[in-house]
Each structure stands twice: as C-alpha cells, then as structure tokens.
Write a protein that holds these residues in place. Structure first.
Motif, PDB file in Angstrom:
ATOM      1  N   SER A 169       0.808  -1.223  -0.253  1.00 19.86           N
ATOM      2  CA  SER A 169      -0.024  -0.092  -0.060  1.00 19.86           C
ATOM      3  C   SER A 169       0.741   1.189  -0.028  1.00 19.86           C
ATOM      4  CB  SER A 169      -0.903  -0.137   1.135  1.00 19.86           C
ATOM      5  OG  SER A 169      -0.077   0.123   2.211  1.00 19.86           O
ATOM      6  N   ASP A 170       0.350   2.391  -0.476  1.00 20.18           N
ATOM      7  CA  ASP A 170       0.958   3.609  -0.310  1.00 20.18           C
ATOM      8  C   ASP A 170      -0.103   4.572   0.316  1.00 20.18           C
ATOM      9  OD1 ASP A 170       2.664   5.629  -0.597  1.00 20.18           O
ATOM     10  OD2 ASP A 170       2.384   6.065  -2.922  1.00 20.18           O
ATOM     11  N   LEU A 171       0.323   5.788   0.772  1.00 22.76           N
ATOM     12  CA  LEU A 171      -0.517   6.643   1.441  1.00 22.76           C
ATOM     13  C   LEU A 171      -1.311   7.707   0.234  1.00 22.76           C
ATOM     14  CD1 LEU A 171      -1.089   8.036   4.186  1.00 22.76           C
ATOM     15  CD2 LEU A 171       0.771   9.734   3.710  1.00 22.76           C
ATOM     16  N   LEU A 172      -2.443   7.748   0.509  1.00 21.50           N
ATOM     17  CA  LEU A 172      -3.391   8.318  -0.552  1.00 21.50           C
ATOM     18  C   LEU A 172      -2.876   9.972  -0.549  1.00 21.50           C
ATOM     19  CD1 LEU A 172      -6.684   9.460   1.390  1.00 21.50           C
ATOM     20  CD2 LEU A 172      -4.755   8.492   2.638  1.00 21.50           C
ATOM     21  N   ILE A 173      -3.147  10.666  -1.808  1.00 27.89           N
ATOM     22  CA  ILE A 173      -2.507  11.807  -1.949  1.00 27.89           C
ATOM     23  C   ILE A 173      -2.860  12.887  -1.181  1.00 27.89           C
ATOM     24  CG2 ILE A 173      -4.090  12.344  -3.610  1.00 27.89           C
ATOM     25  CD1 ILE A 173      -0.436  13.318  -3.558  1.00 27.89           C
TER      26      ILE A 173
END
Length: 475
Positions: A169-173
C-alpha cells in the motif's frame, strides 16, 4: 562515428527470425521469474538438445569427447553449459557469462503478522531498487518452502488469470503532504515494503456456550493471520514454522508484453540480466561445431556483489571446468590454470540505454541506444572506474574483426555520465584468471524497475554476436 539504426539493416527473412526469437524470449521471461525457475527452464531446453548432467556422468564414470554437451547445476540457482570443441581445453574456452538474479523483494524468515485488520508478509528488498516503484502494483509470490522432512513445496501465485495477486500500500495523496517533502530514497522506507496478503478473518465458531466467550476472544486475535495460515495449510500443507526454511521472492505479476504501436520493444520484469542469459543460451544451442570448447555460464547473486555459493565468486565454475577436463583425460592443476588464462569471455550483461527524458544523465557520444545493436562496455565501475574490469585494446580490436566479418551491428557505451554513478558485473571476477574479458550485452531502458524495456532488434543482434564469438574467438 555514426551507425545506422539496426532495424534499417534487416531484410524480410531476418525480421521474421527476429519475431520468432522475441516470442520465445517472452515465454522464457514468463517461465523464469526467479533464479530457480530460470535454471529449470534452461535445463528443460538444453536436455532436449542432448546436454547431459555432469554429476550423472561422474557417477557413471563416463568419458567425454569432441562434440559432447554437458551441464552442471549449483544449488538450483546457477548453471554452466559446455560443448566440447576440437582443441584441448588447455588452449582455452570461449565463454558467455550472464546472471539470472534480478532486483526484487525477498520474504523474511519470520514474516507473517497481522496489523489493523490486514495480514502481511515482512520483506527485505534484494539488489538496487527504487523502493517507491514497488507500491500499489500487482505482485506475485514465487519460490519454495522446504519442510523439515525435506519435502519441497513450489509456489507461483499471481501469474494465472484465476490467481489472486498481492500488493504494497501507499499513502493517499490527500494525506501525503509530509511524505511528498521527503527525498525519493525516503518516500517509502525499506521496512514499509510489507506485502498485503489478506484481510478476511478466519471463521470463528459462534455456537460456543457462554463459558466459551474467553476462547472466542482468544480465537478472534490475529484472526486474519490465522485465516491465511489455514489456507496455506489446506492448499500447500505448510505450517507457519516452515517459513524458516523458505525462499520466497516477490516479483511483479503479469506476463512480458510487446511495447509500442510498432511492437518494436519488449516490456517485462527481470530483463537485467535474463535477456543476456537467454541470448547466451540460444547461441550455445545454435553453435554445433567449434574449434574451442564453448561455455555458457549463468550465475546468481550478481545484484548483491556475486557473493555466496551460487555467485560468481564461488568455486562452482572452476570446479566444473576441472571435472570436465578430468572426464576428457586432460586434467592437471597446471592445465586447469592454463585453460582459464587462455579463455576468452564476453561478460553478457546489460547496459543502460539512453533516455531522452533524462538526457543530462548520459554522455550522448558514449551511451547505448535502443535499436543500436549489441553493446560493448570496455569498462564499468563508478567514478574513476572503481571496481571495474577494463578490457585491453587488443581484445577489443580482435572482437571488432569477428563481428564485422559476421556483419553484426554493435555499439560501445559507458554506464552514464562520469561522476554521476556506475555499476558492476561479473567481468572483473573472471578477469582474475588472466583471461580476456569484456562486458557485452543489450541496452535496457528502465533498468532495475519493476518493468524494463528492450528492443527486439538488439536482442536478435546480440544473439547473432554471441554466435559469432563462440565460433570465431580464440586469441
């Protein structure tokens, strides 16, 4: 020194051969996403062409002679192929040497845990990667789990259309203001590259009596992790402790694809350096008669320094050559040393391709171009050629003559602008024997990224160059 684009030199017949080779290469990439899978694919291919296992020949006390084809495997991760030539091995071999490991994520030995309703596998990245490139893309899990009784369970999950895939996962903008201020090397930390493998809790029996509430609460803890363990137990027969003796690699999911409207390129994972491994193997199979013994060496661990039992720094190759000479009735310690010193080698490794989007990183006069043909890197290393093999001028002139005679298109290159970076290959290790060695391979765009790009023309031309070398080299 201007040269034509390689595509412009082909007629209809060569273009047809090029497409056949490219299709076979794409299948090779799909079949071999790990070192073990590559070795299996190579063994399957060469045994059909009459290659025999060196260990079996030793056990059967067989002898070898001109034209015989032999292979040796080290720990299922490295392989050496030999086709015995007319001349005594003491006069040297013609060697193509590539590596079959690629940057990836490795699963740790105690990896499975649950956090925030997700089950994760803890990872450690392998080789030079830009960590931020590995988030949010579909990932597959390949490798082996070896149980205490020696049973080996092979996994390859995420490649078939019906398979699940995994992801990081990655952090939402919307919440990434602080993240966006970080350097690229820190945007995603190594310990954040943990693979999400599940989100569904295991079913808990709700028919317990009231005095079983404590048991239900206990069962509910890490219920997602337990669900994953239940799947692993049911489908593969493995327990959590079996991760201790597992080698699991996380790679981009999906098949190699043609790229561009003109289908001139191939986009796929692991082309550094399986594109050179494939073309080296194909050249070995194409050469059926040669004065000197031909050898193709495909090794592991180049991306982390060629260390360990399956890396080029091990004695695997030297031992295999000694065994081959012994079966030929030619072995002596001095003879082995003479054989290695008299050999000629192409360290079959990729080169960085010119990228117009980042033109300032390259010296345009000394860079490889996609479609420019086979690439020679006289030296690699970084800053002041540190850690480099530097081929001598006589060897370069000799190879130029061989390739020009075979009408092979080639180019020369360096790995980027001076003082900016650099890289290394297995060339310097073989050069320690005193043999002539130079880096020679295929230009790659997006090198070390989850998807790398190559030109079909360069793949075809490099295979032609390797064939010419195996047939003609022998200083």
């Amino acid at each position: 020194m201007e040269k034509k684009n390689t595509w412009e030199t082909y007629g209809k017949e060569q273009l047809e051969e090029l497409e056949v080779l490219a299709k076979e290469y794409m299948g090779f990439l799909d079949e071999g996403k790990t070192e073990r899978e590559c070795v299996d694919a190579v063994v399957n291919a060469i045994e059909k062409e009459g290659y025999r296992d060196l260990n079996e020949l030793i056990k059967e006390k067989k002898t070898l002679g001109e034209g015989d084809r032999v292979y040796a495997v080290c720990m299922n991760k490295s392989i050496a192929m030999f086709r015995i030539g007319k001349k005594p091995m003491e006069e040297g071999m013609n060697i193509l040497g590539a590596h079959i490991d690629s940057p990836r994520l490795d699963v740790k030995q105690n990896p499975l845990y649950e956090e925030g309703g997700f089950a994760y596998l803890d990872t450690h990245y392998y080789g030079g990667v830009k960590k931020y490139q590995w988030v949010t893309i579909p990932l597959a899990l390949h490798g082996v789990i070896v149980k205490k009784d020696g049973t080996c369970v092979e996994l390859a999950v995420g490649e078939d259309e019906e398979d699940p895939v995994f992801f990081i996962s990655d952090l939402l903008i919307h919440l990434a203001a602080e993240q966006m201020e970080k350097k690229a090397s820190k945007v995603i930390e190594g310990e954040a590259l943990d693979l999400i493998v599940g989100n569904r809790p295991i079913n808990i029996d709700t028919k317990e009596e009231t005095d079983g509430d404590q048991n239900k609460e206990k069962d509910a803890k890490d219920a997602v992790k337990k669900g994953i363990l239940a799947i692993l137990k049911e489908k593969y027969g493995v327990e959590e402790e079996d991760f201790l003796s597992a080698e699991l690699e996380i790679v981009p999911a999906g098949k190699a694809r043609e790229a561009g409207f003109d289908r001139s390129m191939i986009l796929a994972y692991g082309q550094d350096d399986r594109v050179c491994a494939f073309t080296s193997m194909k050249a070995m199979l194409e050469v059926t008669d040669s004065e000197r013994t031909a050898c193709c060496l495909l090794v592991d661990k180049e991306e982390i320094g060629s260390v360990g039992a399956t890396g080029m720094e091990s004695k695997f190759f030297e031992n295999a050559v000694a065994e081959i000479m012994n079966l030929l009735g030619q072995y002596s310690e001095l003879g082995l040393r003479r054989c290695l010193a008299a050999s000629c080698m192409l360290s079959s490794d990729v080169s960085s391709a010119f990228d117009p989007a980042f033109a300032s990183s390259f010296d345009k006069k000394n860079v490889a171009y996609l479609g420019g043909g086979m690439v020679f890197n006289k030296f690699t290393g970084s800053r002041g050629k540190s850690g480099s093999n530097d081929a001598n001028a006589e060897y370069l002139a000799y190879l130029r003559d061989i390739l020009d005679s075979a009408q092979v298109n080639f180019q020369t290159a360096e790995l980027g602008r001076v003082d900016l970076g650099g890289g290394g290959t297995i060339a310097y290790i073989l050069a320690l024997y005193g043999m002539n060695v130079i880096d020679s391979g295929i230009a790659v765009l997006n090198m070390h990224a989850p998807r790398e790009a190559t030109s079909k023309a360069d793949i075809y031309e490099t295979k032609r160059g390797y064939v010419a070398f195996l047939k003609g080299a022998g200083m």
